[in-house]
Design a protein around this motif. Structure first.
Motif, mmCIF file in Angstrom:
data_model
loop_
_atom_site.group_PDB
_atom_site.id
_atom_site.type_symbol
_atom_site.label_atom_id
_atom_site.label_comp_id
_atom_site.label_asym_id
_atom_site.label_seq_id
_atom_site.Cartn_x
_atom_site.Cartn_y
_atom_site.Cartn_z
ATOM 1 N N GLN A 58 -10.390 -0.385 41.779
ATOM 2 C CA GLN A 58 -10.843 -1.085 40.347
ATOM 3 C C GLN A 58 -11.998 -1.652 40.384
ATOM 4 O O GLN A 58 -12.618 -1.738 39.311
ATOM 5 N N MET A 59 -13.177 -2.171 41.718
ATOM 6 C CA MET A 59 -13.664 -2.953 41.775
ATOM 7 C C MET A 59 -15.521 -1.814 42.328
ATOM 8 O O MET A 59 -16.190 -2.547 41.292
ATOM 9 N N MET A 60 -14.854 -0.237 42.321
ATOM 10 C CA MET A 60 -15.773 0.140 42.577
ATOM 11 C C MET A 60 -15.552 1.700 41.663
ATOM 12 O O MET A 60 -16.289 2.150 40.858
ATOM 13 N N THR A 61 -14.566 1.508 40.811
ATOM 14 C CA THR A 61 -14.438 2.419 39.873
ATOM 15 C C THR A 61 -13.715 2.336 37.865
ATOM 16 O O THR A 61 -13.775 2.489 37.211
ATOM 17 N N GLY A 62 -13.721 1.139 38.453
ATOM 18 C CA GLY A 62 -13.328 0.475 37.540
ATOM 19 C C GLY A 62 -11.242 1.047 36.725
ATOM 20 O O GLY A 62 -10.793 0.757 36.127
ATOM 21 N N HIS A 93 -19.180 -3.632 56.431
ATOM 22 C CA HIS A 93 -20.383 -3.147 56.485
ATOM 23 C C HIS A 93 -20.144 -2.131 57.731
ATOM 24 O O HIS A 93 -20.671 -1.290 57.122
ATOM 25 N N GLU A 94 -19.585 -1.835 58.962
ATOM 26 C CA GLU A 94 -19.833 -0.635 59.501
ATOM 27 C C GLU A 94 -18.992 0.127 59.078
ATOM 28 O O GLU A 94 -19.245 1.208 59.082
ATOM 29 N N THR A 95 -18.251 0.054 58.311
ATOM 30 C CA THR A 95 -17.438 0.915 58.100
ATOM 31 C C THR A 95 -17.759 1.736 56.821
ATOM 32 O O THR A 95 -17.823 2.800 57.051
ATOM 33 N N VAL A 96 -17.891 0.708 56.032
ATOM 34 C CA VAL A 96 -18.536 1.767 54.751
ATOM 35 C C VAL A 96 -19.652 2.482 54.889
ATOM 36 O O VAL A 96 -19.980 3.667 54.364
ATOM 37 N N TYR A 97 -20.913 1.944 56.076
ATOM 38 C CA TYR A 97 -22.014 2.443 56.060
ATOM 39 C C TYR A 97 -21.304 4.211 57.076
ATOM 40 O O TYR A 97 -22.707 4.582 56.983
ATOM 41 N N ARG A 98 -20.734 4.056 57.612
ATOM 42 C CA ARG A 98 -19.552 5.153 58.164
ATOM 43 C C ARG A 98 -19.721 6.098 57.584
ATOM 44 O O ARG A 98 -19.932 7.555 57.733
ATOM 45 N N LEU A 99 -18.952 5.996 56.413
ATOM 46 C CA LEU A 99 -18.202 6.911 55.632
ATOM 47 C C LEU A 99 -18.301 6.815 54.883
ATOM 48 O O LEU A 99 -18.515 7.968 54.098
ATOM 49 N N PHE A 100 -19.554 6.057 53.968
ATOM 50 C CA PHE A 100 -19.952 6.059 52.747
ATOM 51 C C PHE A 100 -21.579 7.158 53.181
ATOM 52 O O PHE A 100 -22.723 5.903 53.723
ATOM 53 N N VAL A 101 -22.059 7.534 52.226
ATOM 54 C CA VAL A 101 -24.166 7.467 51.569
ATOM 55 C C VAL A 101 -24.557 5.854 51.501
ATOM 56 O O VAL A 101 -23.792 5.320 51.187
ATOM 57 N N PRO A 102 -25.384 5.734 52.112
ATOM 58 C CA PRO A 102 -25.662 4.551 51.690
ATOM 59 C C PRO A 102 -26.282 3.759 50.585
ATOM 60 O O PRO A 102 -25.076 2.994 50.455
ATOM 61 N N GLU A 103 -25.957 4.373 49.184
ATOM 62 C CA GLU A 103 -25.847 3.693 47.665
ATOM 63 C C GLU A 103 -24.580 3.209 47.559
ATOM 64 O O GLU A 103 -24.675 2.257 47.233
ATOM 65 N N ILE A 104 -23.176 4.316 48.246
ATOM 66 C CA ILE A 104 -22.064 3.868 47.639
ATOM 67 C C ILE A 104 -21.629 2.583 48.768
ATOM 68 O O ILE A 104 -20.758 1.841 47.972
ATOM 69 N N ALA A 105 -22.272 2.662 49.980
ATOM 70 C CA ALA A 105 -21.878 2.116 50.623
ATOM 71 C C ALA A 105 -22.739 -0.018 50.758
ATOM 72 O O ALA A 105 -21.778 -0.447 50.408
ATOM 73 N N ASP A 106 -23.751 0.683 49.216
ATOM 74 C CA ASP A 106 -24.501 -0.739 49.403
ATOM 75 C C ASP A 106 -23.582 -1.702 48.663
ATOM 76 O O ASP A 106 -23.575 -2.536 48.341
ATOM 77 N N LYS A 107 -23.140 -0.107 47.496
ATOM 78 C CA LYS A 107 -22.752 -1.042 46.076
ATOM 79 C C LYS A 107 -21.147 -2.001 47.061
ATOM 80 O O LYS A 107 -20.609 -2.879 46.816
ATOM 81 N N PHE A 108 -20.162 -0.864 47.765
ATOM 82 C CA PHE A 108 -18.651 -1.833 48.111
ATOM 83 C C PHE A 108 -19.338 -2.781 49.049
ATOM 84 O O PHE A 108 -18.847 -3.722 49.011
ATOM 85 N N TYR A 109 -20.635 -3.186 49.834
ATOM 86 C CA TYR A 109 -20.913 -4.059 50.627
ATOM 87 C C TYR A 109 -21.476 -5.411 50.138
ATOM 88 O O TYR A 109 -20.981 -6.664 49.935
ATOM 89 N N ARG A 110 -21.632 -4.641 48.617
ATOM 90 C CA ARG A 110 -22.621 -6.392 47.989
ATOM 91 C C ARG A 110 -21.017 -6.590 47.257
ATOM 92 O O ARG A 110 -21.370 -7.605 46.556
ATOM 93 N N LYS A 111 -20.297 -6.032 46.904
ATOM 94 C CA LYS A 111 -18.971 -6.452 46.214
ATOM 95 C C LYS A 111 -18.141 -7.025 47.273
ATOM 96 O O LYS A 111 -17.023 -8.349 47.051
ATOM 97 N N ALA A 112 -18.270 -6.938 48.055
ATOM 98 C CA ALA A 112 -17.286 -7.697 49.020
ATOM 99 C C ALA A 112 -18.282 -8.670 49.451
ATOM 100 O O ALA A 112 -17.136 -10.339 49.676
ATOM 101 N N ASP A 113 -19.294 -9.224 49.664
ATOM 102 C CA ASP A 113 -20.426 -9.819 50.546
ATOM 103 C C ASP A 113 -20.305 -10.569 49.282
ATOM 104 O O ASP A 113 -19.316 -12.131 49.109
ATOM 105 N N ILE A 114 -19.553 -10.494 47.763
ATOM 106 C CA ILE A 114 -19.653 -11.861 46.436
ATOM 107 C C ILE A 114 -18.208 -12.029 46.685
ATOM 108 O O ILE A 114 -18.488 -13.290 46.566
ATOM 109 N N LEU A 115 -17.151 -11.075 46.786
ATOM 110 C CA LEU A 115 -16.103 -11.650 46.890
ATOM 111 C C LEU A 115 -15.470 -13.081 47.978
ATOM 112 O O LEU A 115 -14.844 -13.679 48.384
ATOM 113 N N ALA A 116 -16.302 -12.041 49.745
ATOM 114 C CA ALA A 116 -16.390 -12.983 50.710
ATOM 115 C C ALA A 116 -16.910 -14.608 49.942
ATOM 116 O O ALA A 116 -15.889 -16.010 50.413
ATOM 117 N N GLU A 117 -17.350 -14.438 49.159
ATOM 118 C CA GLU A 117 -18.615 -15.784 49.220
ATOM 119 C C GLU A 117 -17.600 -15.956 48.110
ATOM 120 O O GLU A 117 -17.335 -17.716 48.094
#
Length: 134
Positions: A58-62, A93-117
């Motif tokens: 849902q977060m990444m694709t809707g 961060h370690e997981t998404v940047y290991r598994l995804f290209v940077p553009e997608i990892a960035d999107k995952f991480y931004r959403k996780a950071d917002i969620l954590a905040e």
């Protein structure tokens, strides 16, 4: 080769690998083990992982049947601190940047950071610098 798109199989792999690391972590492991156990194959984890697959889809694709609210199940896990969330983000961060290209990892991480905040705000966990102002 890193994933260059987000689909159900890539999200499921990310979630499983992330929580495999979480369970082995000295800071996060005990929190999750206390709540869900130490085996990702047990019933509680099965339910939680399915919820997380749907949540991240849902977060990444809707596109997902996820209709819940992520905070309430976490509200009573016990004492959580900024360091807890920082470690969660570090492993994520370690997981998404290991598994995804940077553009997608960035999107995952931004959403996780917002969620954590948002979680920290809901729990009343503030920056030390903010506490100094009062």
């Amino acid at each position: 080769m890193p994933y260059d798109s987000v689909d159900r199989p890539s999200v499921e792999r990310m979630v499983r690998e992330f929580y495999t690391d979480v369970l082995q972590d000295d800071i996060l492991g005990p929190i999750f083990i206390k709540s869900l156990g130490n085996d990702l194959k047990n019933g509680k984890w099965h339910e939680h992982l399915n919820t997380l697959y749907n949540f991240w889809m849902q977060m990444m694709t809707g596109e997902s049947p996820y209709q819940g609210h992520p905070f309430p199940p976490h509200a009573f896990l016990g004492p959580l601190y900024r360091e807890t969330f920082e470690r969660w983000l570090e492993l994520f961060h370690e997981t998404v940047y290991r598994l995804f290209v940077p553009e997608i990892a960035d999107k995952f991480y931004r959403k996780a950071d917002i969620l954590a905040e948002q979680f920290m705000d809901n729990l009343g966990i503030n920056d030390e610098d903010e506490d100094d102002d009062y």
